[in-house]
Design an enzyme around this catalytic site. Structure first.
Site, mmCIF file in Angstrom:
data_model
loop_
_atom_site.group_PDB
_atom_site.id
_atom_site.type_symbol
_atom_site.label_atom_id
_atom_site.label_comp_id
_atom_site.label_asym_id
_atom_site.label_seq_id
_atom_site.Cartn_x
_atom_site.Cartn_y
_atom_site.Cartn_z
ATOM 1 N N TYR A 1 33.808 -12.302 -11.398
ATOM 2 C CA TYR A 1 33.414 -11.488 -12.561
ATOM 3 C C TYR A 1 32.986 -10.087 -12.116
ATOM 4 C CZ TYR A 1 30.582 -10.003 -16.567
ATOM 5 O OH TYR A 1 30.039 -9.302 -17.605
ATOM 6 N N LYS B 1 34.897 -6.423 -12.771
ATOM 7 C CA LYS B 1 34.231 -5.274 -13.397
ATOM 8 C C LYS B 1 34.351 -4.036 -12.506
ATOM 9 C CE LYS B 1 30.261 -5.741 -15.383
ATOM 10 N NZ LYS B 1 28.900 -6.120 -15.770
#
Length: 181
Positions: A4, A8
């Protein structure tokens, strides 16, 4: 630290590479009357269970999606003013979160304190450690972001998170109470 987080970072790098002048806004602990989020989960669980164990060793700043939207609109308006293109301070990476920090446990306590005023059931709350609530992804102990760059460049400061939470709870509680009637 995780897939994750890596995705990003890759997204931010892609914006920097492709967009020239840009503004990236990082935020955390986002909640709203819409979608899935901690506030709505707490209210739902508060109806379903007599007691909840809530992590009390992770710190962050709850952030209203409505406050984020207001900040983004204010930034966009400022960036489109005549002559704004020459102000380098208006571009880059900024942080925006609700003002003030708490833990997930402190956030949950405030959610239920506000919800109680609307007739919502309040479960017992028990502070627990992160190690007592394992998740697939590692969570940081401190998610508090420094928002001073946004404040200096744009004069934007989020309201205290408790104020924005009160507005969210006022919108949500009638919906939740109707679902149980």
């Amino acid at each position: 630290m995780s897939v994750y987080g890596a995705s990003k970072a890759a997204g931010e790098d892609a914006v920097r590479a492709a967009a020239g002048r840009h503004a990236i806004v990082r935020t955390a602990w986002v909640y709203s009357p819409h979608g899935q989020n901690f506030v709505k989960t707490m209210l739902r669980l508060g109806r379903e269970r007599p007691e909840l164990g809530i992590v009390d060793d992770q710190h962050g700043c709850p952030t209203s999606a409505a406050d984020i939207a207001d900040a983004l609109v204010a930034m966009a308006l400022r960036m489109t003013e005549p002559g704004a293109g020459g102000h380098d301070a208006l571009y880059g990476t900024f942080h925006f979160t609700g003002m003030g920090a708490t833990t997930w446990y402190g956030f949950a306590r405030e959610i239920f304190a506000l919800a109680a005023g609307h007739g919502h059931p309040v479960p017992g709350l028990r502070p627990i450690a992160t190690s007592d609530y394992p998740t697939p992804a590692a969570r940081p102990k401190n998610s508090v972001l420094d928002c001073s760059r946004l404040r200096a460049a744009y004069g934007i400061e989020a309201p205290p998170w408790r104020d924005s939470l009160a507005a969210c709870i006022a919108r949500l509680c009638p919906q939740f109470l109707e679902q149980t009637a």
